[in-house]
Write an enzyme that holds these catalytic residues in place. Structure first.
Site, PDB file in Angstrom:
ATOM      1  N   HIS A  12       0.970  -1.544   0.165  1.00  0.00           N
ATOM      2  CA  HIS A  12       0.144  -0.347  -0.093  1.00  0.00           C
ATOM      3  C   HIS A  12       1.068   1.230   0.099  1.00  0.00           C
ATOM      4  O   HIS A  12       0.321   2.075   0.487  1.00  0.00           O
ATOM      5  CB  HIS A  12      -0.528   0.079   0.941  1.00  0.00           C
ATOM      6  CG  HIS A  12      -0.705   0.194   2.730  1.00  0.00           C
ATOM      7  ND1 HIS A  12      -0.997  -0.618   3.703  1.00  0.00           N
ATOM      8  CD2 HIS A  12       0.832   0.950   3.056  1.00  0.00           C
ATOM      9  CE1 HIS A  12      -0.050  -0.309   4.414  1.00  0.00           C
ATOM     10  NE2 HIS A  12       0.996   0.442   3.971  1.00  0.00           N
ATOM     11  N   HIS A  59      -2.677   4.520   9.715  1.00  0.00           N
ATOM     12  CA  HIS A  59      -1.003   5.138   9.993  1.00  0.00           C
ATOM     13  C   HIS A  59      -1.086   6.450  10.856  1.00  0.00           C
ATOM     14  O   HIS A  59      -0.669   7.493  10.270  1.00  0.00           O
ATOM     15  CB  HIS A  59      -0.142   5.260   9.144  1.00  0.00           C
ATOM     16  CG  HIS A  59      -0.207   3.898   7.639  1.00  0.00           C
ATOM     17  ND1 HIS A  59      -1.190   3.863   7.172  1.00  0.00           N
ATOM     18  CD2 HIS A  59       1.223   3.508   7.421  1.00  0.00           C
ATOM     19  CE1 HIS A  59      -0.585   2.277   6.861  1.00  0.00           C
ATOM     20  NE2 HIS A  59       0.626   2.424   6.777  1.00  0.00           N
ATOM     21  N   HIS A 197       9.615  -3.984   4.677  1.00  0.00           N
ATOM     22  CA  HIS A 197      10.628  -2.505   4.991  1.00  0.00           C
ATOM     23  C   HIS A 197      10.365  -1.888   5.618  1.00  0.00           C
ATOM     24  O   HIS A 197       9.922  -2.507   6.444  1.00  0.00           O
ATOM     25  CB  HIS A 197       9.601  -1.529   3.669  1.00  0.00           C
ATOM     26  CG  HIS A 197       7.788  -1.345   4.784  1.00  0.00           C
ATOM     27  ND1 HIS A 197       6.758  -2.817   4.430  1.00  0.00           N
ATOM     28  CD2 HIS A 197       7.483  -0.182   4.435  1.00  0.00           C
ATOM     29  CE1 HIS A 197       5.653  -2.495   4.802  1.00  0.00           C
ATOM     30  NE2 HIS A 197       5.895  -0.939   4.510  1.00  0.00           N
ATOM     31  N   GLU A 244       3.418  -4.849   8.629  1.00  0.00           N
ATOM     32  CA  GLU A 244       2.044  -5.639   8.302  1.00  0.00           C
ATOM     33  C   GLU A 244       1.440  -6.222   7.811  1.00  0.00           C
ATOM     34  O   GLU A 244       0.079  -6.498   7.426  1.00  0.00           O
ATOM     35  CB  GLU A 244       1.855  -3.741   7.040  1.00  0.00           C
ATOM     36  CG  GLU A 244       1.843  -3.199   7.477  1.00  0.00           C
ATOM     37  CD  GLU A 244       2.761  -1.074   6.504  1.00  0.00           C
ATOM     38  OE1 GLU A 244       2.182  -0.211   6.942  1.00  0.00           O
ATOM     39  OE2 GLU A 244       3.236  -2.303   5.594  1.00  0.00           O
TER      40      GLU A 244
HETATM   41  C1  DHB Z   1       6.333   3.188   2.576  1.00  0.00           C
HETATM   42  C2  DHB Z   1       5.792   2.289   3.021  1.00  0.00           C
HETATM   43  C3  DHB Z   1       5.048   2.113   3.745  1.00  0.00           C
HETATM   44  O1  DHB Z   1       3.693   0.819   4.159  1.00  0.00           O
HETATM   45  C4  DHB Z   1       3.920   3.567   4.816  1.00  0.00           C
HETATM   46  O2  DHB Z   1       3.080   3.091   5.385  1.00  0.00           O
HETATM   47  C5  DHB Z   1       4.460   4.530   4.001  1.00  0.00           C
HETATM   48  C6  DHB Z   1       6.085   4.361   3.307  1.00  0.00           C
HETATM   49  C7  DHB Z   1       7.526   3.850   2.066  1.00  0.00           C
HETATM   50  O3  DHB Z   1       7.796   2.951   1.563  1.00  0.00           O
HETATM   51  O4  DHB Z   1       8.368   4.874   1.661  1.00  0.00           O
HETATM   52 FE    FE Z   2       1.871   1.251   5.618  1.00  0.00          FE
END
Ligand code: DHB
Ligand code: FE
Length: 292
Positions: A12, A59, A197, A244
């Site tokens: 997302h 978020h 991530h 997540e």
């Molecule tokens: C990014 C990824 C995320 O899941 C998020 O909530 C905010 C930023 C990113 O990779 O930039």
């Molecule tokens: Fe996120």
């Protein structure tokens, strides 16, 4: 009787929404990412659901440290795209399905999962980016999303977080709830967020292709094992925001092969699988499963 016919899983990343909103999808950086969703947009048209239960995380947009619901179901008639600092995304208002959402809340709470009921909530990139990826660009004023959406928010931001196993079991309770709704409607359940991530700290930028793909294999073919993945594995292997992924287990647990915590029924059909790096700081994973 209502029925869950399919599940959709997708990352997302907010920059994906910005790329769509700013007309950058055909730029070299983004082109291969959006190519992975061409099949999916057609599949959405060919398999249009009556309702989407969209499992996502907020978020610190609608919620904050003031209030941290572990699991929250949206029972409102509509949800406005949130302002995350750059103004709201230019996408249509998200229409809800208060009747089915209220029924799910009632049934799932009676199955001993204590949901927070949300009657007013703006929805951030966690919800609107998956919708944009699956449904394509929409005119913010004249456009409409293909069907009502029930937002189902999971706390994966502020510890303590729910385990993957708890999420998987919750998915089964949601399916029971849907199947006891007295209307012949076709429901999709989406699990969103992930994959590997990490947005902060010494390991910022972490991507783990091997682990992501092994986890996708399990999600599809051995979901009971995926559900048993301990919390620490996500964080070590997929980074702090890789957690997540537990949200995907809610959607997988709602598929018809899962009963009593085991995969006893016929496995769902894999319609699409896609994996791509990079997208901002995130590895993007995407799967579509159909119940047989
Ligand atoms: C990014 C990824 C995320 O899941 C998020 O909530 C905010 C930023 C990113 O990779 O930039
Ligand atoms: Fe996120």
């Amino acid at each position: 009787m209502a029925k869950i016919t399919a599940s959709v899983f997708t990352s997302h990343v907010p920059a994906i929404g910005a790329a769509m909103d700013l007309g950058k999808t055909q730029e070299d950086y983004w082109k291969p990412l959006f190519a992975g969703y061409e099949f999916s947009k057609q599949w959405m048209k060919d398999n249009k659901p009556d309702v989407i239960i969209l499992v996502f995380n907020d978020h610190a947009t609608a919620f904050s440290l003031d209030m941290i619901p572990t699991f929250a179901i949206g029972t409102a008639a509509q949800y406005l795209p949130a302002d995350e600092g750059w103004g709201p995304r230019p996408v249509p208002v998200v229409k809800g399905h208060p009747e089915l959402a209220s029924h799910i809340a009632h049934s799932v709470i009676q199955q001993d999962f204590d949901l927070t009921i949300v009657n007013k909530m703006d929805v951030d990139h966690g919800l609107t980016v998956p919708l944009s990826l699956m449904c394509g660009e929409q005119d913010p004023v004249k456009g409409v999303w293909p069907c009502p959406v029930i937002p189902f928010a999971v706390n994966v931001v502020q510890y303590p977080l729910p385990s993957g196993q708890r999420c998987f079991n919750l998915g089964q309770a949601i399916r029971k709830a849907v199947e006891s709704y007295d209307e012949d409607i076709n429901v999709h359940i989406w699990g969103t967020g992930g994959m590997s991530h990490q947005l902060q700290g010494a390991r910022a930028g972490l991507i783990n292709r091997e682990w992501d793909n092994a986890w996708l294999d399990q999600l599809i073919n051995d979901p009971v094992a995926a559900a048993a993945t301990p919390h620490i594995d996500y964080v070590r292997e997929a980074g702090s925001e890789g957690i997540e992924l537990v949200m995907w287990l809610i959607a997988r647990g709602a598929m018809s092969d899962i009963e009593g915590g085991q995969a006893t029924g016929p496995a769902p059909q894999l319609r699409h699988r896609f994996y791509h790096v990079p997208a901002s700081n995130t590895a993007v994973g995407h799967v579509i499963l159909e119940n047989v």
